[in-house]
Motif scaffolding. Structure first.
Motif, PDB file in Angstrom:
ATOM      1  N   SER A 206      44.952  36.732  52.320  1.00 17.11           N
ATOM      2  CA  SER A 206      45.270  37.557  51.434  1.00 17.11           C
ATOM      3  C   SER A 206      44.915  38.971  52.337  1.00 17.11           C
ATOM      4  O   SER A 206      44.294  39.172  52.847  1.00 17.11           O
ATOM      5  CB  SER A 206      44.477  37.673  50.197  1.00 17.11           C
ATOM      6  OG  SER A 206      44.903  36.328  49.561  1.00 17.11           O
ATOM      7  N   SER A 207      45.814  40.126  51.888  1.00 17.42           N
ATOM      8  CA  SER A 207      45.780  41.241  52.113  1.00 17.42           C
ATOM      9  C   SER A 207      44.365  41.795  51.758  1.00 17.42           C
ATOM     10  O   SER A 207      43.604  42.702  52.310  1.00 17.42           O
ATOM     11  CB  SER A 207      46.757  42.309  51.923  1.00 17.42           C
ATOM     12  OG  SER A 207      48.153  41.731  52.335  1.00 17.42           O
ATOM     13  N   PHE A 208      43.906  41.418  50.461  1.00 14.16           N
ATOM     14  CA  PHE A 208      42.794  42.024  49.820  1.00 14.16           C
ATOM     15  C   PHE A 208      42.502  41.327  48.450  1.00 14.16           C
ATOM     16  O   PHE A 208      43.392  40.670  48.130  1.00 14.16           O
ATOM     17  CB  PHE A 208      42.949  43.613  49.559  1.00 14.16           C
ATOM     18  CG  PHE A 208      44.119  44.135  48.876  1.00 14.16           C
ATOM     19  CD1 PHE A 208      44.164  44.151  47.514  1.00 14.16           C
ATOM     20  CD2 PHE A 208      45.241  44.105  49.295  1.00 14.16           C
ATOM     21  CE1 PHE A 208      45.108  44.352  46.661  1.00 14.16           C
ATOM     22  CE2 PHE A 208      46.541  44.685  48.653  1.00 14.16           C
ATOM     23  CZ  PHE A 208      46.483  44.852  47.136  1.00 14.16           C
ATOM     24  N   PHE A 209      41.261  41.335  48.041  1.00 15.94           N
ATOM     25  CA  PHE A 209      41.039  40.589  46.744  1.00 15.94           C
ATOM     26  C   PHE A 209      40.923  41.739  45.668  1.00 15.94           C
ATOM     27  O   PHE A 209      40.287  42.880  46.061  1.00 15.94           O
ATOM     28  CB  PHE A 209      39.734  39.867  47.003  1.00 15.94           C
ATOM     29  CG  PHE A 209      39.762  38.705  47.826  1.00 15.94           C
ATOM     30  CD1 PHE A 209      39.664  37.448  47.313  1.00 15.94           C
ATOM     31  CD2 PHE A 209      40.106  38.722  49.232  1.00 15.94           C
ATOM     32  CE1 PHE A 209      39.647  36.370  48.116  1.00 15.94           C
ATOM     33  CE2 PHE A 209      40.032  37.879  49.912  1.00 15.94           C
ATOM     34  CZ  PHE A 209      39.881  36.416  49.619  1.00 15.94           C
ATOM     35  N   LEU A 210      41.425  41.521  44.556  1.00 17.17           N
ATOM     36  CA  LEU A 210      41.138  42.412  43.219  1.00 17.17           C
ATOM     37  C   LEU A 210      40.366  41.575  42.183  1.00 17.17           C
ATOM     38  O   LEU A 210      40.974  40.374  42.074  1.00 17.17           O
ATOM     39  CB  LEU A 210      42.518  42.811  42.897  1.00 17.17           C
ATOM     40  CG  LEU A 210      43.410  43.872  43.591  1.00 17.17           C
ATOM     41  CD1 LEU A 210      44.692  44.313  43.143  1.00 17.17           C
ATOM     42  CD2 LEU A 210      42.587  45.239  43.975  1.00 17.17           C
ATOM     43  N   GLU A 211      39.291  41.853  41.635  1.00 17.56           N
ATOM     44  CA  GLU A 211      38.675  41.391  40.687  1.00 17.56           C
ATOM     45  C   GLU A 211      39.153  41.598  39.262  1.00 17.56           C
ATOM     46  O   GLU A 211      39.448  42.775  38.757  1.00 17.56           O
ATOM     47  CB  GLU A 211      37.296  41.307  40.770  1.00 17.56           C
ATOM     48  CG  GLU A 211      36.383  40.601  39.846  1.00 17.56           C
ATOM     49  CD  GLU A 211      34.972  41.023  40.050  1.00 17.56           C
ATOM     50  OE1 GLU A 211      34.172  40.189  39.605  1.00 17.56           O
ATOM     51  OE2 GLU A 211      34.411  41.791  41.014  1.00 17.56           O
ATOM     52  N   SER A 212      39.451  40.640  38.376  1.00 18.14           N
ATOM     53  CA  SER A 212      39.596  40.763  36.931  1.00 18.14           C
ATOM     54  C   SER A 212      38.497  40.294  36.045  1.00 18.14           C
ATOM     55  O   SER A 212      37.853  39.476  36.443  1.00 18.14           O
ATOM     56  CB  SER A 212      40.968  40.087  36.556  1.00 18.14           C
ATOM     57  OG  SER A 212      41.178  40.170  35.209  1.00 18.14           O
ATOM     58  N   ASP A 213      38.330  41.092  35.121  1.00 21.89           N
ATOM     59  CA  ASP A 213      37.419  40.277  33.949  1.00 21.89           C
ATOM     60  C   ASP A 213      37.857  39.388  33.069  1.00 21.89           C
ATOM     61  O   ASP A 213      37.391  38.724  32.342  1.00 21.89           O
ATOM     62  CB  ASP A 213      36.755  41.544  33.058  1.00 21.89           C
ATOM     63  CG  ASP A 213      37.556  42.345  32.356  1.00 21.89           C
ATOM     64  OD1 ASP A 213      39.019  41.871  32.208  1.00 21.89           O
ATOM     65  OD2 ASP A 213      37.304  43.439  31.619  1.00 21.89           O
ATOM     66  N   ASP A 214      39.139  39.047  33.061  1.00 29.54           N
ATOM     67  CA  ASP A 214      39.997  38.066  32.118  1.00 29.54           C
ATOM     68  C   ASP A 214      41.157  37.778  33.083  1.00 29.54           C
ATOM     69  O   ASP A 214      42.514  38.299  32.607  1.00 29.54           O
ATOM     70  CB  ASP A 214      40.287  38.699  30.788  1.00 29.54           C
ATOM     71  CG  ASP A 214      40.740  37.441  30.101  1.00 29.54           C
ATOM     72  OD1 ASP A 214      41.323  36.645  30.590  1.00 29.54           O
ATOM     73  OD2 ASP A 214      40.660  37.622  28.892  1.00 29.54           O
ATOM     74  N   LEU A 215      41.414  37.188  33.940  1.00 26.44           N
ATOM     75  CA  LEU A 215      42.303  36.856  34.885  1.00 26.44           C
ATOM     76  C   LEU A 215      43.481  36.158  34.224  1.00 26.44           C
ATOM     77  O   LEU A 215      44.742  36.436  34.288  1.00 26.44           O
ATOM     78  CB  LEU A 215      42.217  36.058  36.198  1.00 26.44           C
ATOM     79  CG  LEU A 215      42.964  35.911  37.036  1.00 26.44           C
ATOM     80  CD1 LEU A 215      43.585  36.942  37.751  1.00 26.44           C
ATOM     81  CD2 LEU A 215      42.251  35.040  38.300  1.00 26.44           C
ATOM     82  N   ARG A 216      43.177  35.061  33.540  1.00 29.31           N
ATOM     83  CA  ARG A 216      44.330  34.463  32.679  1.00 29.31           C
ATOM     84  C   ARG A 216      44.970  35.557  31.811  1.00 29.31           C
ATOM     85  O   ARG A 216      46.209  35.405  31.490  1.00 29.31           O
ATOM     86  CB  ARG A 216      43.672  33.311  31.991  1.00 29.31           C
ATOM     87  CG  ARG A 216      43.008  32.291  32.801  1.00 29.31           C
ATOM     88  CD  ARG A 216      42.630  30.980  32.035  1.00 29.31           C
ATOM     89  NE  ARG A 216      41.869  30.173  32.823  1.00 29.31           N
ATOM     90  CZ  ARG A 216      42.426  29.224  33.725  1.00 29.31           C
ATOM     91  NH1 ARG A 216      43.737  29.334  33.994  1.00 29.31           N
ATOM     92  NH2 ARG A 216      41.594  28.469  34.450  1.00 29.31           N
ATOM     93  N   LYS A 217      44.485  36.333  31.033  1.00 27.32           N
ATOM     94  CA  LYS A 217      44.921  37.353  30.273  1.00 27.32           C
ATOM     95  C   LYS A 217      45.860  38.353  31.252  1.00 27.32           C
ATOM     96  O   LYS A 217      47.163  38.642  30.742  1.00 27.32           O
ATOM     97  CB  LYS A 217      44.116  38.060  29.271  1.00 27.32           C
ATOM     98  CG  LYS A 217      44.526  38.918  28.466  1.00 27.32           C
ATOM     99  CD  LYS A 217      43.587  39.771  27.804  1.00 27.32           C
ATOM    100  CE  LYS A 217      44.237  41.011  27.133  1.00 27.32           C
ATOM    101  NZ  LYS A 217      43.314  41.890  26.397  1.00 27.32           N
TER     102      LYS A 217
END
Length: 133
Positions: free
Chosen positions: A75-86
């Motif tokens: 991956s070029s970079f990683f992004l974090e989500s607090d609700d990835l499925r949504k």
């Protein structure tokens, strides 16, 4: 002494197309857009985060896998989500392309990979919250 990370470069072939992808589809915000002696300096960032991604005109697909090894791309970079499925549902409805049909669980949370218009891979993650949820 180093104090922070300022920019991460994403090589793109069409800055306008990439700007639309990263803002309209993925939800980042445009930060800087200035002409310069070496080309247009265009950045986007996650709202509330100081880190900026430079959308730099260059050869496409820095994150493309080696030929014959589609699952080996970094991956070029990683992004974090607090609700990835949504978030996944929102991004999918906006036309974002993914490496699999749905996010999957893994030992540290939930994950899926998005692919930008130039083939750069974006790791999308949700960490396991305290208490294991």
């Amino acid at each position: 002494m180093l104090t922070d990370v300022m920019y991460v470069t994403i090589n793109v072939t069409d800055q306008d197309r990439s700007l639309r992808f990263y803002t309209d589809q993925l939800g980042l915000e445009k930060r800087v857009d200035h002409p310069g002696p070496e080309g247009r300096f265009l950045t986007v960032g996650v709202p509330g985060s100081a880190l900026e991604f430079v959308l730099w005109p260059h050869a496409a697909a820095a994150g493309q896998p080696a030929e014959g090894e589609p699952d080996k791309a970094l991956s070029s970079f990683f992004l974090e989500s607090d609700d990835l499925r949504k978030d996944f549902v929102v991004w999918r409805d906006r036309g974002v392309t993914f490496d699999r049909p749905e996010p999957e669980d893994y030992p540290f949370g939930v994950r899926i990979e998005a692919v930008d218009p130039d083939g750069n891979r974006i790791a999308l993650r949700q960490r396991v919250r305290a208490g294991g949820a």
